[in-house]
Design a protein around this motif. Structure first.
Motif, PDB file in Angstrom:
ATOM      1  N   GLN A  11       0.813  -1.208   0.000  1.00  0.00           N
ATOM      2  CA  GLN A  11       0.000   0.000   0.000  1.00  0.00           C
ATOM      3  C   GLN A  11       0.854   1.269   0.000  1.00  0.00           C
ATOM      4  O   GLN A  11       0.386   2.334  -0.409  1.00  0.00           O
ATOM      5  N   TRP A  12       2.091   1.165   0.463  1.00  0.00           N
ATOM      6  CA  TRP A  12       2.988   2.323   0.395  1.00  0.00           C
ATOM      7  C   TRP A  12       3.520   2.529  -1.017  1.00  0.00           C
ATOM      8  O   TRP A  12       3.753   3.647  -1.448  1.00  0.00           O
ATOM      9  N   ASN A  13       3.729   1.449  -1.719  1.00  0.00           N
ATOM     10  CA  ASN A  13       4.379   1.511  -3.034  1.00  0.00           C
ATOM     11  C   ASN A  13       3.314   1.516  -4.116  1.00  0.00           C
ATOM     12  O   ASN A  13       3.117   0.537  -4.819  1.00  0.00           O
ATOM     13  N   ALA A  14       2.633   2.651  -4.274  1.00  0.00           N
ATOM     14  CA  ALA A  14       1.462   2.700  -5.141  1.00  0.00           C
ATOM     15  C   ALA A  14       1.732   3.280  -6.520  1.00  0.00           C
ATOM     16  O   ALA A  14       0.824   3.425  -7.312  1.00  0.00           O
ATOM     17  N   GLY A  15       2.948   3.623  -6.838  1.00  0.00           N
ATOM     18  CA  GLY A  15       3.215   4.181  -8.157  1.00  0.00           C
ATOM     19  C   GLY A  15       4.689   4.390  -8.382  1.00  0.00           C
ATOM     20  O   GLY A  15       5.502   4.278  -7.466  1.00  0.00           O
ATOM     21  N   HIS A  16       5.035   4.709  -9.615  1.00  0.00           N
ATOM     22  CA  HIS A  16       6.437   4.818  -9.988  1.00  0.00           C
ATOM     23  C   HIS A  16       7.134   6.021  -9.348  1.00  0.00           C
ATOM     24  O   HIS A  16       8.358   6.100  -9.369  1.00  0.00           O
ATOM     25  N   ASP A  17       6.374   6.950  -8.798  1.00  0.00           N
ATOM     26  CA  ASP A  17       6.987   8.143  -8.227  1.00  0.00           C
ATOM     27  C   ASP A  17       6.906   8.174  -6.702  1.00  0.00           C
ATOM     28  O   ASP A  17       7.121   9.205  -6.080  1.00  0.00           O
ATOM     29  N   ARG A  18       6.609   7.025  -6.103  1.00  0.00           N
ATOM     30  CA  ARG A  18       6.462   6.980  -4.654  1.00  0.00           C
ATOM     31  C   ARG A  18       7.339   5.888  -4.058  1.00  0.00           C
ATOM     32  O   ARG A  18       7.660   4.899  -4.708  1.00  0.00           O
ATOM     33  N   PHE A  19       7.707   6.091  -2.798  1.00  0.00           N
ATOM     34  CA  PHE A  19       8.459   5.089  -2.034  1.00  0.00           C
ATOM     35  C   PHE A  19       9.780   4.762  -2.710  1.00  0.00           C
ATOM     36  O   PHE A  19      10.174   3.612  -2.835  1.00  0.00           O
ATOM     37  N   VAL A  20      10.474   5.805  -3.156  1.00  0.00           N
ATOM     38  CA  VAL A  20      11.675   5.565  -3.949  1.00  0.00           C
ATOM     39  C   VAL A  20      12.959   6.002  -3.248  1.00  0.00           C
ATOM     40  O   VAL A  20      14.038   5.839  -3.816  1.00  0.00           O
ATOM     41  N   VAL A  21      12.863   6.536  -2.052  1.00  0.00           N
ATOM     42  CA  VAL A  21      14.073   6.930  -1.345  1.00  0.00           C
ATOM     43  C   VAL A  21      14.067   6.304   0.049  1.00  0.00           C
ATOM     44  O   VAL A  21      13.008   5.956   0.593  1.00  0.00           O
ATOM     45  N   ARG A  22      15.251   6.174   0.614  1.00  0.00           N
ATOM     46  CA  ARG A  22      15.365   5.480   1.894  1.00  0.00           C
ATOM     47  C   ARG A  22      14.588   6.183   3.002  1.00  0.00           C
ATOM     48  O   ARG A  22      14.098   5.524   3.925  1.00  0.00           O
ATOM     49  N   GLU A  23      14.454   7.503   2.929  1.00  0.00           N
ATOM     50  CA  GLU A  23      13.703   8.208   3.962  1.00  0.00           C
ATOM     51  C   GLU A  23      12.249   7.746   3.992  1.00  0.00           C
ATOM     52  O   GLU A  23      11.644   7.630   5.066  1.00  0.00           O
ATOM     53  N   ASP A  24      11.677   7.471   2.812  1.00  0.00           N
ATOM     54  CA  ASP A  24      10.310   6.946   2.747  1.00  0.00           C
ATOM     55  C   ASP A  24      10.229   5.568   3.397  1.00  0.00           C
ATOM     56  O   ASP A  24       9.289   5.264   4.131  1.00  0.00           O
ATOM     57  N   HIS A  25      11.220   4.730   3.110  1.00  0.00           N
ATOM     58  CA  HIS A  25      11.234   3.397   3.698  1.00  0.00           C
ATOM     59  C   HIS A  25      11.320   3.494   5.215  1.00  0.00           C
ATOM     60  O   HIS A  25      10.594   2.801   5.939  1.00  0.00           O
ATOM     61  N   THR A  26      12.224   4.347   5.696  1.00  0.00           N
ATOM     62  CA  THR A  26      12.427   4.482   7.133  1.00  0.00           C
ATOM     63  C   THR A  26      11.152   4.909   7.837  1.00  0.00           C
ATOM     64  O   THR A  26      10.803   4.378   8.909  1.00  0.00           O
ATOM     65  N   ARG A  27      10.440   5.868   7.255  1.00  0.00           N
ATOM     66  CA  ARG A  27       9.182   6.307   7.872  1.00  0.00           C
ATOM     67  C   ARG A  27       8.168   5.164   7.932  1.00  0.00           C
ATOM     68  O   ARG A  27       7.468   4.988   8.934  1.00  0.00           O
ATOM     69  N   ALA A  28       8.083   4.392   6.860  1.00  0.00           N
ATOM     70  CA  ALA A  28       7.146   3.267   6.847  1.00  0.00           C
ATOM     71  C   ALA A  28       7.547   2.218   7.879  1.00  0.00           C
ATOM     72  O   ALA A  28       6.701   1.720   8.639  1.00  0.00           O
ATOM     73  N   PHE A  29       8.842   1.871   7.928  1.00  0.00           N
ATOM     74  CA  PHE A  29       9.301   0.871   8.893  1.00  0.00           C
ATOM     75  C   PHE A  29       9.037   1.323  10.326  1.00  0.00           C
ATOM     76  O   PHE A  29       8.548   0.543  11.162  1.00  0.00           O
TER      77      PHE A  29
END
Length: 316
Positions: A11-29
């Motif tokens: 649900q976080w990775n919903a498109g080609h322009d989202r969830f593409v940097v480590r900061e996004d991953h860290t927030r989700a984790f």
């Protein structure tokens, strides 16, 4: 019974322009860890916009598989429970655009594509490789024994490979698949190696198809080894799984009824899945596999994660 829970990152990775940097991953984790989840499920993917979906991209972003596991641990996540693979999704790095288990010529390429996940899952603390068992419904393909044997040949070969790495294979059937009934599912399962291949039940997709998830679990209790636990808001009453590209026109586009969202959070009062009954059935069958919480199509993934966590911790 305490479920062995994981949370899906799809649900976080919903498109080609989202969830593409480590900061996004860290927030989700960190969000998931704060909600009490200690494992995640990752969709297999291709290209720089899905850097958690392939071994080479993980290494590019995190230095190594061990680097990803350390990054997860730093956020309070101890394991990647599972990877989810759909052969029909394009694999740009391998120049593969729409592989099918119903084409024997594609079987070696499907097997080759899945080797990396079987290799890295144990290093990430996981043990289950989930695959979309069959393609979309088509008027040109029937759920008969000869057709299912073709698919079983592919999955048996994949399972034999995965077993060498201590990983089991789970067959998943979504709401637009060509398998429409419990008998269809049984036909494929019976042709697959019982020792190495299990069934993955998605509660929401089963309900959208018109299949009672509890009845499905009861029928296949001795084969179920993976669960995607989520709710749904509507059934496919118009058989729109038969549409061309139903993922786009039915699930994403809403179909003829303009359904704004098919999937929802566990505790949604408008949900059509009896989550409490399904959890009770899991306990009754002494289920020990992963239970992966999902909230596909969530407009705010972090909010859904918190609501789902509250439901698991407080709902009876």
């Amino acid at each position: 019974m305490t479920l062995r829970t994981s949370y899906a990152l799809n649900q976080w990775n919903a498109g080609h322009d989202r969830f593409v940097v480590r900061e996004d991953h860290t927030r989700a984790f960190k969000t998931l860890a704060a909600c009490g989840f200690r494992a995640v499920e990752i969709p297999c993917g291709s290209g720089r916009w899905e850097p958690l979906g392939r071994k080479d991209w993980i290494e590019a972003f995190y230095g190594s598989i061990a680097g990803l596991r350390q990054a997860l641990a730093d956020c309070g996540i101890s394991a990647v429970s599972s990877f989810v693979f759909n052969p029909a999704e394009p694999i740009f790095e391998d120049d593969a655009f729409g592989l099918s288990v119903l084409r024997p010529a594609d079987h070696p390429r499907i097997l080759a594509a899945l080797v990396q996940y079987a290799q890295i899952l144990p290093e990430l603390g996981g043990d289950t490789l989930v695959v979309r068992a069959l393609p979309n419904w088509s008027a040109d393909a029937a759920c008969d024994a000869p057709t299912m044997q073709i698919a079983a040949d592919c999955w048996n070969a994949v399972a034999a490979m995965a077993t060498e790495h201590g990983v089991r294979l789970a067959l998943n059937f979504d709401c637009v698949t060509m398998a429409r009934t419990g008998d269809d599912i049984a036909l494929l399962l019976d042709l697959c190696d019982r020792a190495t291949i299990v069934l993955s039940i998605d509660t929401a997709d089963a309900a959208i198809m018109g299949i009672d998830p509890v009845a499905l679990l009861t029928r296949f209790a001795d084969r179920v080894g993976h669960v995607q636990l989520k709710n749904a808001l509507s059934r496919d009453e118009l058989d729109e799984y038969r549409l061309p590209f139903p993922d786009k026109f039915m699930l994403a586009g809403g179909g003829a009824r303009n359904i704004p969202r098919w999937y929802t959070d566990l505790g949604d009062e408008d949900g059509i899945v009896d989550i409490a009954a399904f959890r009770a059935a899991l306990a009754g069958h002494d289920y020990r596999g992963w239970t992966v919480i999902e909230s596909d199509q969530s407009p705010v993934p972090a909010t859904s994660a918190m609501l789902n966590a509250w439901f698991l911790q407080n709902a009876t």
